[in-house]
Scaffold this motif. Sequence first.
Motif, PDB file in Angstrom:
ATOM      1  N   LEU A 158       0.657  -1.285   0.149  1.00  0.00           N
ATOM      2  CA  LEU A 158      -0.026  -0.122  -0.062  1.00  0.00           C
ATOM      3  C   LEU A 158       0.878   1.114  -0.051  1.00  0.00           C
ATOM      4  N   ALA A 159       1.905   1.322   0.875  1.00  0.00           N
ATOM      5  CA  ALA A 159       2.732   2.567   0.979  1.00  0.00           C
ATOM      6  C   ALA A 159       3.421   2.521  -0.426  1.00  0.00           C
ATOM      7  N   MET A 160       3.914   1.656  -0.743  1.00  0.00           N
ATOM      8  CA  MET A 160       4.634   1.580  -2.293  1.00  0.00           C
ATOM      9  C   MET A 160       3.749   2.280  -3.259  1.00  0.00           C
ATOM     10  N   ILE A 161       2.702   1.967  -3.550  1.00  0.00           N
ATOM     11  CA  ILE A 161       1.737   2.301  -4.406  1.00  0.00           C
ATOM     12  C   ILE A 161       1.166   3.664  -4.148  1.00  0.00           C
ATOM     13  N   ARG A 162       0.892   3.813  -3.168  1.00  0.00           N
ATOM     14  CA  ARG A 162       0.231   5.067  -2.719  1.00  0.00           C
ATOM     15  C   ARG A 162       1.121   6.330  -2.388  1.00  0.00           C
ATOM     16  N   TYR A 163       2.207   5.951  -1.762  1.00  0.00           N
ATOM     17  CA  TYR A 163       2.966   7.008  -1.161  1.00  0.00           C
ATOM     18  C   TYR A 163       4.401   7.260  -1.920  1.00  0.00           C
ATOM     19  N   MET A 164       4.886   6.198  -2.509  1.00  0.00           N
ATOM     20  CA  MET A 164       6.284   6.399  -3.240  1.00  0.00           C
ATOM     21  C   MET A 164       5.913   6.291  -4.676  1.00  0.00           C
ATOM     22  N   LEU A 165       5.275   5.581  -5.106  1.00  0.00           N
ATOM     23  CA  LEU A 165       5.026   5.486  -6.902  1.00  0.00           C
ATOM     24  C   LEU A 165       4.007   6.419  -7.006  1.00  0.00           C
ATOM     25  N   LYS A 166       3.073   6.668  -6.132  1.00  0.00           N
ATOM     26  CA  LYS A 166       2.049   7.773  -6.195  1.00  0.00           C
ATOM     27  C   LYS A 166       0.928   7.363  -7.601  1.00  0.00           C
ATOM     28  N   VAL A 167       0.441   6.244  -7.616  1.00  0.00           N
ATOM     29  CA  VAL A 167      -0.267   5.969  -8.680  1.00  0.00           C
ATOM     30  C   VAL A 167      -1.735   5.916  -8.413  1.00  0.00           C
ATOM     31  N   ASP A 168      -2.133   6.630  -9.311  1.00  0.00           N
ATOM     32  CA  ASP A 168      -3.798   6.889  -8.836  1.00  0.00           C
ATOM     33  C   ASP A 168      -4.445   5.768  -9.515  1.00  0.00           C
ATOM     34  N   PRO A 169      -5.791   5.430  -9.213  1.00  0.00           N
ATOM     35  CA  PRO A 169      -6.537   6.353  -8.276  1.00  0.00           C
ATOM     36  C   PRO A 169      -6.018   6.245  -6.792  1.00  0.00           C
ATOM     37  N   LEU A 170      -5.360   5.195  -6.574  1.00  0.00           N
ATOM     38  CA  LEU A 170      -5.222   4.868  -5.039  1.00  0.00           C
ATOM     39  C   LEU A 170      -4.474   5.942  -4.379  1.00  0.00           C
ATOM     40  N   ALA A 171      -3.537   6.861  -4.859  1.00  0.00           N
ATOM     41  CA  ALA A 171      -2.891   7.739  -4.708  1.00  0.00           C
ATOM     42  C   ALA A 171      -3.754   8.785  -4.331  1.00  0.00           C
ATOM     43  N   SER A 172      -4.863   9.003  -4.627  1.00  0.00           N
ATOM     44  CA  SER A 172      -5.644  10.311  -4.842  1.00  0.00           C
ATOM     45  C   SER A 172      -7.056  10.021  -3.818  1.00  0.00           C
ATOM     46  N   MET A 173      -7.117   8.726  -3.495  1.00  0.00           N
ATOM     47  CA  MET A 173      -8.124   8.266  -2.575  1.00  0.00           C
ATOM     48  C   MET A 173      -7.922   9.069  -1.189  1.00  0.00           C
ATOM     49  N   SER A 174      -9.198   9.425  -0.631  1.00  0.00           N
ATOM     50  CA  SER A 174      -8.865   9.821   0.919  1.00  0.00           C
ATOM     51  C   SER A 174      -8.735   8.768   1.782  1.00  0.00           C
ATOM     52  N   ALA A 175      -8.019   9.027   2.952  1.00  0.00           N
ATOM     53  CA  ALA A 175      -7.618   8.036   3.970  1.00  0.00           C
ATOM     54  C   ALA A 175      -8.745   7.222   4.288  1.00  0.00           C
ATOM     55  N   GLY A 176      -9.972   7.748   4.299  1.00  0.00           N
ATOM     56  CA  GLY A 176     -11.091   7.113   4.721  1.00  0.00           C
ATOM     57  C   GLY A 176     -11.346   5.986   3.869  1.00  0.00           C
ATOM     58  N   GLN A 177     -11.292   6.455   2.604  1.00  0.00           N
ATOM     59  CA  GLN A 177     -11.661   5.504   1.351  1.00  0.00           C
ATOM     60  C   GLN A 177     -10.664   4.170   1.470  1.00  0.00           C
ATOM     61  N   VAL A 178      -9.537   4.747   1.732  1.00  0.00           N
ATOM     62  CA  VAL A 178      -8.288   3.483   1.726  1.00  0.00           C
ATOM     63  C   VAL A 178      -8.571   2.533   2.893  1.00  0.00           C
ATOM     64  N   VAL A 179      -8.955   3.175   4.130  1.00  0.00           N
ATOM     65  CA  VAL A 179      -9.249   2.287   5.292  1.00  0.00           C
ATOM     66  C   VAL A 179     -10.344   1.597   5.099  1.00  0.00           C
ATOM     67  N   ALA A 180     -11.495   1.965   4.315  1.00  0.00           N
ATOM     68  CA  ALA A 180     -12.787   1.361   4.206  1.00  0.00           C
ATOM     69  C   ALA A 180     -12.233  -0.043   3.331  1.00  0.00           C
ATOM     70  N   VAL A 181     -11.575   0.174   2.367  1.00  0.00           N
ATOM     71  CA  VAL A 181     -11.230  -1.005   1.283  1.00  0.00           C
ATOM     72  C   VAL A 181     -10.268  -1.998   1.802  1.00  0.00           C
ATOM     73  N   VAL A 182      -9.233  -1.392   2.607  1.00  0.00           N
ATOM     74  CA  VAL A 182      -7.792  -2.094   2.974  1.00  0.00           C
ATOM     75  C   VAL A 182      -8.091  -2.721   4.212  1.00  0.00           C
ATOM     76  N   ALA A 183      -8.566  -2.259   5.258  1.00  0.00           N
ATOM     77  CA  ALA A 183      -9.056  -2.759   6.587  1.00  0.00           C
ATOM     78  C   ALA A 183      -9.480  -4.151   6.682  1.00  0.00           C
ATOM     79  N   PRO A 184     -10.421  -4.349   5.891  1.00  0.00           N
ATOM     80  CA  PRO A 184     -11.255  -5.656   6.203  1.00  0.00           C
ATOM     81  C   PRO A 184     -10.156  -6.959   5.673  1.00  0.00           C
ATOM     82  N   THR A 185      -9.157  -6.434   4.579  1.00  0.00           N
ATOM     83  CA  THR A 185      -8.291  -7.593   4.114  1.00  0.00           C
ATOM     84  C   THR A 185      -7.195  -7.711   5.497  1.00  0.00           C
TER      85      THR A 185
END
Length: 206
Positions: A158-185
């Motif tokens: 997650l950090a590599m894609i969102r913060y280091m490579l900054k790949v959209d749409p993951l990079a531009s999603m809100s933190a709340g959206q990311v939590v909603a989809v990643v936290a269950p996994t």
Amino acid sequence: MADERGRRPGNPQTRREILEAAMESFKAHGYGGTTIRGVARAAGVDPALVMHFFGSKDGLFSAAINTSLPVALLVGAFDGDEAHIGERLVTKYLEVWEDPAHGPDLSAVLHAAAATPAAAELLKELTSRELLGPVTRRLSGDHAEIRALLTASQLLGLAMIRYMLKVDPLASMSAGQVVAVVAPTVQRYLTGPLSLDEIAGTGRPG
């Protein structure tokens, strides 16, 4: 008091300033481009003092990341009920990455580990000792070590894609959206069924 060459003697404050200079160098130049002499010059001390405190560049890198990375904040997410560990952990993880006091340090450490085997080994040792060990001891279910490693793999990706490579749409999603989809996994990795015993018994996944 500075000596006749304008360099300061060793004390706890000097040690902290060396570590700060080291972290800035690792961020700017990477592990390979950082030198004891360069860090000493930035901190205004003699290179021998850096060696006295840390022994080598490996020792300096290990101390710098141990001081800079907010491991305790992540481990603290495991305090509380297990039913919501995933949400707490992913939320705290995103907060740390998006904190200007921690995010650049995390990025520098991962860049160094990806580029240099020596840095990768040091990060692995630190992660195992300071993060995976405490996390494993906090999990009540089976296969605790594997659960911790699966969680780490999810969060590092997650950090590599969102913060280091900054790949959209993951990079531009809100933190709340990311939590909603990643936290269950992450929650499933930490507390859900893994079926490892069944897989081990058949030699392959069904």
